[in-house]
Design an enzyme around this catalytic site. Structure first.
Site, mmCIF file in Angstrom:
data_model
loop_
_atom_site.group_PDB
_atom_site.id
_atom_site.type_symbol
_atom_site.label_atom_id
_atom_site.label_comp_id
_atom_site.label_asym_id
_atom_site.label_seq_id
_atom_site.Cartn_x
_atom_site.Cartn_y
_atom_site.Cartn_z
ATOM 1 N N THR A 1 12.373 0.883 -59.921
ATOM 2 C CA THR A 1 13.267 1.441 -61.056
ATOM 3 C C THR A 1 14.463 1.178 -60.847
ATOM 4 O OG1 THR A 1 11.737 3.183 -60.237
ATOM 5 C CG2 THR A 1 14.094 3.626 -61.810
ATOM 6 N N SER B 1 7.110 -2.368 -58.020
ATOM 7 C CA SER B 1 6.655 -2.550 -56.897
ATOM 8 C C SER B 1 5.472 -1.706 -56.891
ATOM 9 C CB SER B 1 7.604 -2.065 -55.471
ATOM 10 O OG SER B 1 7.788 -0.747 -55.803
ATOM 11 N N THR C 1 10.458 2.300 -54.868
ATOM 12 C CA THR C 1 10.470 2.960 -53.893
ATOM 13 C C THR C 1 8.877 2.877 -53.570
ATOM 14 O OG1 THR C 1 10.956 4.861 -55.808
ATOM 15 C CG2 THR C 1 12.734 4.401 -54.360
ATOM 16 N N ASP C 2 8.290 2.576 -54.585
ATOM 17 C CA ASP C 2 7.125 2.571 -54.531
ATOM 18 C C ASP C 2 6.054 2.494 -53.142
ATOM 19 O OD1 ASP C 2 6.634 4.725 -56.650
ATOM 20 O OD2 ASP C 2 5.281 3.594 -57.661
HETATM 21 N N1 ASP Z 1 7.630 2.211 -59.651
HETATM 22 C C1 ASP Z 1 8.856 1.957 -59.788
HETATM 23 C C2 ASP Z 1 8.508 1.739 -58.351
HETATM 24 O O1 ASP Z 1 8.401 1.255 -57.331
HETATM 25 C C3 ASP Z 1 9.465 3.336 -58.284
HETATM 26 C C4 ASP Z 1 11.287 3.416 -57.691
HETATM 27 O O2 ASP Z 1 11.039 2.306 -58.100
HETATM 28 O O3 ASP Z 1 11.751 4.449 -57.852
HETATM 29 O O4 ASP Z 1 8.934 -0.344 -58.924
#
Ligand code: ASP
Length: 328
Positions: free
Chosen positions: A16, A61, A94-95
Protein backbone atom coordinates in the site's frame (compact mmCIF):
# COMPACT_ATOMS: atom_id res chain seq x y z
CA UNK A 1 19.00 16.13 7.80
CA UNK A 2 22.75 16.65 8.30
CA UNK A 3 25.36 15.85 5.60
CA UNK A 4 26.23 12.17 5.68
CA UNK A 5 28.80 10.54 3.39
CA UNK A 6 27.36 7.05 3.81
CA UNK A 7 24.71 5.68 1.53
CA UNK A 8 21.27 4.43 2.40
CA UNK A 9 19.58 2.00 0.04
CA UNK A 10 15.81 1.75 -0.26
CA UNK A 11 14.53 -1.51 -1.74
CA UNK A 12 10.88 -1.62 -2.82
CA UNK A 13 8.67 -4.68 -2.78
CA UNK A 14 5.27 -3.00 -3.33
CA UNK A 15 2.38 -2.82 -0.87
CA UNK A 16 0.00 0.00 0.00
CA UNK A 17 2.92 2.35 0.59
CA UNK A 18 3.41 2.12 -3.19
CA UNK A 19 -0.33 1.93 -3.86
CA UNK A 20 -2.22 4.25 -6.21
CA UNK A 21 -5.93 4.98 -6.29
CA UNK A 22 -7.43 5.93 -9.69
CA UNK A 23 -9.69 8.31 -7.76
CA UNK A 24 -8.00 9.73 -4.63
CA UNK A 25 -11.46 10.54 -3.22
CA UNK A 26 -12.08 6.79 -3.18
CA UNK A 27 -8.61 6.08 -1.83
CA UNK A 28 -9.53 2.73 -0.31
CA UNK A 29 -9.94 1.49 -3.90
CA UNK A 30 -6.31 1.34 -4.90
CA UNK A 31 -3.85 -1.11 -6.36
CA UNK A 32 -0.82 -2.02 -4.27
CA UNK A 33 2.70 -1.71 -5.69
CA UNK A 34 1.87 0.75 -8.51
CA UNK A 35 4.48 3.40 -7.66
CA UNK A 36 8.23 2.85 -8.15
CA UNK A 37 10.18 3.13 -4.91
CA UNK A 38 12.44 5.76 -6.53
CA UNK A 39 9.39 8.01 -6.93
CA UNK A 40 8.36 7.48 -3.29
CA UNK A 41 11.82 8.57 -2.16
CA UNK A 42 11.99 11.47 -4.65
CA UNK A 43 8.73 12.85 -3.26
CA UNK A 44 10.39 13.12 0.17
CA UNK A 45 13.31 15.09 -1.27
CA UNK A 46 15.64 13.95 1.53
CA UNK A 47 18.45 16.43 2.15
CA UNK A 48 22.09 15.58 2.82
CA UNK A 49 21.80 11.87 2.21
CA UNK A 50 23.05 9.64 -0.60
CA UNK A 51 20.14 7.35 -1.36
CA UNK A 52 20.04 4.49 -3.86
CA UNK A 53 16.68 2.99 -4.77
CA UNK A 54 15.75 -0.27 -6.42
CA UNK A 55 12.47 -2.09 -7.02
CA UNK A 56 12.90 -5.73 -6.10
CA UNK A 57 9.18 -6.40 -6.69
CA UNK A 58 5.93 -4.44 -7.00
CA UNK A 59 3.46 -6.81 -5.37
CA UNK A 60 0.63 -6.81 -2.88
CA UNK A 61 2.27 -8.55 0.05
CA UNK A 62 -0.65 -10.96 0.40
CA UNK A 63 1.16 -12.65 -2.52
CA UNK A 64 4.62 -12.67 -0.92
CA UNK A 65 6.44 -15.90 -1.70
CA UNK A 66 9.83 -17.64 -1.50
CA UNK A 67 10.93 -16.45 -4.94
CA UNK A 68 10.47 -12.77 -4.05
CA UNK A 69 12.09 -13.42 -0.67
CA UNK A 70 15.12 -14.89 -2.45
CA UNK A 71 15.32 -11.83 -4.72
CA UNK A 72 15.05 -9.53 -1.72
CA UNK A 73 17.70 -11.41 0.28
CA UNK A 74 20.02 -11.38 -2.76
CA UNK A 75 19.74 -7.60 -3.16
CA UNK A 76 20.06 -6.99 0.57
CA UNK A 77 23.18 -9.13 0.71
CA UNK A 78 24.62 -7.25 -2.26
CA UNK A 79 24.05 -3.80 -0.79
CA UNK A 80 24.91 -4.64 2.83
CA UNK A 81 28.32 -5.88 1.66
CA UNK A 82 29.26 -2.32 0.58
CA UNK A 83 31.30 -0.61 3.31
CA UNK A 84 29.78 2.77 2.54
CA UNK A 85 26.19 1.52 2.89
CA UNK A 86 25.08 2.51 6.38
CA UNK A 87 21.73 0.78 6.25
CA UNK A 88 18.94 -0.47 4.02
CA UNK A 89 15.22 0.28 4.07
CA UNK A 90 12.72 -2.22 2.67
CA UNK A 91 9.27 -0.92 1.71
CA UNK A 92 6.64 -3.63 2.04
CA UNK A 93 2.92 -4.32 2.21
CA UNK A 94 1.68 -4.56 5.77
CA UNK A 95 -0.14 -7.88 5.34
CA UNK A 96 2.95 -10.10 5.51
CA UNK A 97 5.47 -7.52 6.70
CA UNK A 98 6.07 -9.39 9.95
CA UNK A 99 6.86 -12.62 8.07
CA UNK A 100 9.47 -10.89 5.93
CA UNK A 101 10.88 -9.22 9.03
CA UNK A 102 11.39 -12.54 10.84
CA UNK A 103 12.84 -14.15 7.70
CA UNK A 104 15.45 -11.39 7.39
CA UNK A 105 16.11 -11.39 11.14
CA UNK A 106 16.70 -15.16 11.08
CA UNK A 107 18.79 -15.28 7.90
CA UNK A 108 20.96 -12.17 7.74
CA UNK A 109 24.07 -12.75 9.81
CA UNK A 110 25.49 -9.21 9.85
CA UNK A 111 23.98 -6.65 12.18
CA UNK A 112 23.85 -3.62 9.85
CA UNK A 113 20.58 -1.74 10.12
CA UNK A 114 17.76 -3.06 7.93
CA UNK A 115 14.49 -1.20 8.43
CA UNK A 116 11.26 -2.57 7.04
CA UNK A 117 8.30 -0.25 6.70
CA UNK A 118 4.96 0.19 4.93
CA UNK A 119 1.75 2.15 5.07
CA UNK A 120 -1.98 1.73 5.57
CA UNK A 121 -3.02 4.32 2.97
CA UNK A 122 -2.14 4.49 -0.71
CA UNK A 123 0.52 6.96 -1.86
CA UNK A 124 -2.05 9.39 -3.32
CA UNK A 125 -4.60 9.09 -0.51
CA UNK A 126 -5.34 12.22 1.50
CA UNK A 127 -3.41 11.96 4.79
CA UNK A 128 -1.32 9.05 3.50
CA UNK A 129 0.98 7.64 6.17
CA UNK A 130 3.67 6.28 3.83
CA UNK A 131 5.82 9.42 3.56
CA UNK A 132 6.26 9.79 7.33
CA UNK A 133 6.94 6.08 7.80
CA UNK A 134 9.47 6.09 4.95
CA UNK A 135 11.13 9.24 6.24
CA UNK A 136 11.47 7.72 9.73
CA UNK A 137 12.81 4.48 8.27
CA UNK A 138 15.42 6.32 6.18
CA UNK A 139 16.53 8.42 9.16
CA UNK A 140 16.97 5.28 11.27
CA UNK A 141 18.85 3.47 8.49
CA UNK A 142 21.15 6.50 8.07
CA UNK A 143 21.99 6.65 11.78
CA UNK A 144 25.60 5.60 12.53
CA UNK A 145 25.68 2.28 14.37
CA UNK A 146 23.98 -1.03 13.82
CA UNK A 147 20.44 -1.94 14.80
CA UNK A 148 20.03 -5.26 12.96
CA UNK A 149 16.61 -5.94 11.41
CA UNK A 150 13.78 -3.78 12.80
CA UNK A 151 10.41 -2.48 11.63
CA UNK A 152 9.34 1.17 11.70
CA UNK A 153 5.66 2.06 11.69
CA UNK A 154 3.55 4.96 12.95
CA UNK A 155 6.39 6.61 14.85
CA UNK A 156 7.68 3.46 16.58
CA UNK A 157 10.45 0.94 16.11
CA UNK A 158 9.51 -2.72 16.60
CA UNK A 159 11.53 -5.92 17.02
CA UNK A 160 10.68 -8.67 14.47
CA UNK A 161 10.14 -11.41 17.07
CA UNK A 162 7.08 -9.81 18.67
CA UNK A 163 5.89 -7.65 15.74
CA UNK A 164 2.28 -8.35 14.76
CA UNK A 165 -0.25 -6.61 12.56
CA UNK A 166 -3.21 -6.31 14.91
CA UNK A 167 -5.45 -3.83 13.13
CA UNK A 168 -6.59 -4.02 9.51
CA UNK A 169 -7.62 -0.35 9.33
CA UNK A 170 -5.90 1.89 11.86
CA UNK A 171 -2.74 3.79 10.94
CA UNK A 172 -1.26 2.19 14.06
CA UNK A 173 -1.67 -1.23 12.56
CA UNK A 174 1.29 -2.89 14.27
CA UNK A 175 2.06 -3.76 17.84
CA UNK A 176 4.98 -5.47 19.53
CA UNK A 177 5.91 -6.27 23.10
CA UNK A 178 8.39 -3.41 23.49
CA UNK A 179 7.98 -0.65 20.85
CA UNK A 180 10.43 2.24 21.03
CA UNK A 181 9.45 5.74 19.82
CA UNK A 182 11.47 6.76 16.76
CA UNK A 183 13.32 9.77 18.24
CA UNK A 184 14.94 8.01 21.23
CA UNK A 185 15.75 5.07 18.91
CA UNK A 186 17.65 7.38 16.52
CA UNK A 187 19.37 9.12 19.42
CA UNK A 188 20.70 5.87 20.87
CA UNK A 189 20.92 2.95 18.47
CA UNK A 190 23.02 0.96 20.92
CA UNK A 191 20.33 1.19 23.58
CA UNK A 192 17.71 0.14 21.01
CA UNK A 193 19.75 -2.88 20.03
CA UNK A 194 20.31 -3.89 23.65
CA UNK A 195 16.62 -3.49 24.43
CA UNK A 196 15.60 -5.72 21.52
CA UNK A 197 18.29 -8.32 22.28
CA UNK A 198 16.10 -9.58 25.14
CA UNK A 199 13.44 -10.78 22.69
CA UNK A 200 13.39 -14.45 21.71
CA UNK A 201 15.87 -15.07 18.92
CA UNK A 202 15.36 -17.51 16.08
CA UNK A 203 18.58 -17.71 14.12
CA UNK A 204 18.69 -20.30 11.38
CA UNK A 205 22.07 -21.81 10.77
CA UNK A 206 22.03 -21.57 7.02
CA UNK A 207 24.30 -19.55 4.76
CA UNK A 208 22.53 -16.97 2.66
CA UNK A 209 24.21 -18.42 -0.44
CA UNK A 210 22.62 -21.82 0.32
CA UNK A 211 19.21 -20.16 0.83
CA UNK A 212 19.53 -18.42 -2.53
CA UNK A 213 20.07 -21.74 -4.31
CA UNK A 214 16.96 -23.47 -2.94
CA UNK A 215 14.48 -24.43 -5.65
CA UNK A 216 12.09 -26.75 -3.75
CA UNK A 217 10.44 -25.56 -0.55
CA UNK A 218 9.21 -27.98 2.12
CA UNK A 219 5.46 -27.99 2.67
CA UNK A 220 4.72 -26.60 6.14
CA UNK A 221 1.02 -26.24 6.91
CA UNK A 222 -0.69 -24.12 9.53
CA UNK A 223 -3.73 -25.37 11.41
CA UNK A 224 -5.78 -23.72 14.18
CA UNK A 225 -7.35 -25.20 17.24
CA UNK A 226 -10.90 -23.94 17.73
CA UNK A 227 -14.23 -25.11 19.08
CA UNK A 228 -15.43 -28.29 17.35
CA UNK A 229 -11.95 -28.96 15.89
CA UNK A 230 -11.83 -32.72 15.22
CA UNK A 231 -8.50 -33.00 13.35
CA UNK A 232 -10.14 -33.90 10.02
CA UNK A 233 -7.90 -31.61 7.95
CA UNK A 234 -4.70 -33.05 9.44
CA UNK A 235 -5.86 -36.67 9.07
CA UNK A 236 -6.85 -36.02 5.47
CA UNK A 237 -3.58 -34.33 4.51
CA UNK A 238 -1.29 -36.86 6.19
CA UNK A 239 -2.97 -39.56 4.11
CA UNK A 240 -2.15 -37.70 0.87
CA UNK A 241 0.97 -38.51 -1.19
CA UNK A 242 2.42 -35.03 -0.64
CA UNK A 243 1.71 -34.83 3.08
CA UNK A 244 3.25 -31.80 4.84
CA UNK A 245 6.75 -32.22 6.19
CA UNK A 246 5.87 -30.03 9.14
CA UNK A 247 2.87 -28.56 10.93
CA UNK A 248 2.59 -25.36 12.86
CA UNK A 249 -0.45 -25.34 15.06
CA UNK A 250 -2.03 -22.17 16.43
CA UNK A 251 -3.26 -23.62 19.68
CA UNK A 252 -5.76 -22.09 22.05
CA UNK A 253 -4.32 -20.32 25.12
CA UNK A 254 -1.04 -21.95 26.09
CA UNK A 255 -0.89 -23.91 22.83
CA UNK A 256 -3.63 -26.33 23.85
CA UNK A 257 -5.34 -28.61 21.30
CA UNK A 258 -8.63 -30.45 21.17
CA UNK A 259 -8.34 -34.20 21.65
CA UNK A 260 -9.14 -34.80 17.97
CA UNK A 261 -6.52 -32.36 16.69
CA UNK A 262 -3.88 -33.58 19.13
CA UNK A 263 -4.46 -37.20 18.12
CA UNK A 264 -4.23 -36.29 14.43
CA UNK A 265 -1.01 -34.31 14.92
CA UNK A 266 0.52 -37.14 16.93
CA UNK A 267 -0.20 -39.40 13.95
CA UNK A 268 1.55 -36.84 11.73
CA UNK A 269 4.52 -36.80 14.10
CA UNK A 270 4.68 -40.60 14.15
CA UNK A 271 4.85 -40.54 10.37
CA UNK A 272 7.93 -38.29 10.59
CA UNK A 273 6.50 -34.77 10.31
CA UNK A 274 7.63 -31.99 12.64
CA UNK A 275 4.88 -30.48 14.79
CA UNK A 276 5.37 -27.09 16.46
CA UNK A 277 2.84 -25.61 18.84
CA UNK A 278 2.25 -21.85 19.04
CA UNK A 279 -0.64 -19.83 20.42
CA UNK A 280 -3.41 -18.05 18.57
CA UNK A 281 -3.33 -15.41 21.37
CA UNK A 282 -1.51 -12.28 20.20
CA UNK A 283 0.44 -11.88 23.45
CA UNK A 284 2.42 -14.25 25.64
CA UNK A 285 4.31 -17.32 24.48
CA UNK A 286 3.55 -20.99 24.86
CA UNK A 287 5.23 -22.71 27.80
CA UNK A 288 5.95 -26.42 27.35
CA UNK A 289 4.56 -28.64 30.13
CA UNK A 290 6.08 -31.85 31.43
CA UNK A 291 4.46 -34.81 29.67
CA UNK A 292 3.39 -32.88 26.55
CA UNK A 293 2.91 -35.39 23.75
CA UNK A 294 3.72 -32.65 21.24
CA UNK A 295 6.74 -31.16 22.92
CA UNK A 296 8.03 -28.59 20.39
CA UNK A 297 6.79 -25.08 21.12
CA UNK A 298 7.62 -21.77 19.46
CA UNK A 299 7.28 -18.29 20.97
CA UNK A 300 6.59 -16.64 17.61
CA UNK A 301 3.09 -16.06 16.28
CA UNK A 302 1.87 -18.90 14.04
CA UNK A 303 2.65 -17.26 10.65
CA UNK A 304 6.14 -16.24 11.70
CA UNK A 305 6.75 -19.67 13.27
CA UNK A 306 5.84 -21.18 9.90
CA UNK A 307 8.62 -19.17 8.22
CA UNK A 308 11.22 -20.18 10.79
CA UNK A 309 10.17 -23.86 10.78
CA UNK A 310 10.44 -23.91 6.98
CA UNK A 311 13.95 -22.45 7.19
CA UNK A 312 14.89 -24.97 9.87
CA UNK A 313 13.70 -27.86 7.70
CA UNK A 314 15.71 -26.47 4.81
CA UNK A 315 18.79 -26.08 6.98
CA UNK A 316 18.49 -29.71 8.03
CA UNK A 317 18.04 -30.87 4.42
CA UNK A 318 21.05 -28.83 3.29
CA UNK A 319 23.11 -30.25 6.15
CA UNK A 320 22.14 -33.76 5.09
CA UNK A 321 23.36 -32.89 1.59
CA UNK A 322 26.58 -31.58 3.16
CA UNK A 323 25.80 -27.98 2.20
CA UNK A 324 25.23 -26.34 5.55
CA UNK A 325 25.86 -26.78 9.24
CA UNK A 326 23.17 -28.28 11.51
CA UNK A 327 20.80 -26.40 13.75
CA UNK A 328 22.03 -26.12 17.34
N1 ASP B 1 -2.58 -5.55 0.88
C1 ASP B 1 -1.55 -4.59 1.21
C2 ASP B 1 -0.21 -5.33 1.19
O1 ASP B 1 0.09 -6.01 2.13
C3 ASP B 1 -1.81 -4.00 2.53
C4 ASP B 1 -0.83 -2.95 2.96
O2 ASP B 1 0.26 -2.79 2.44
O3 ASP B 1 -1.19 -2.25 3.93
O4 ASP B 1 0.50 -5.24 0.22
Amino acid sequence: MTENKSRVVVLGTGGTIAGWAPDPKQAHQYRAGEVAVGDLVKALAPQGLHIETEDVARIDSKNMNWTVWQQLVARLTYWLAHDDVQGVVVTHGTDTLEETAILLHSLLKGDKTVVITGAMRAANAPDCDGPVNLQDAIRLAATPGRAGVVAVFAGHVHAPASLTKLDCQSLRAFASSDPVPIEPAIENLTALRERFSGQPDHPVDMDVSAFLQVTAWPRVELVHNHAAQDGWLVRTLIASPDAPEAWVVAGTGNGTLSQGLEDALIQAQEKGAWVWRTSRCPWGSVQAQRGDRLSQVCALNPCKARVVVTLALLALALKQQGLARPLP
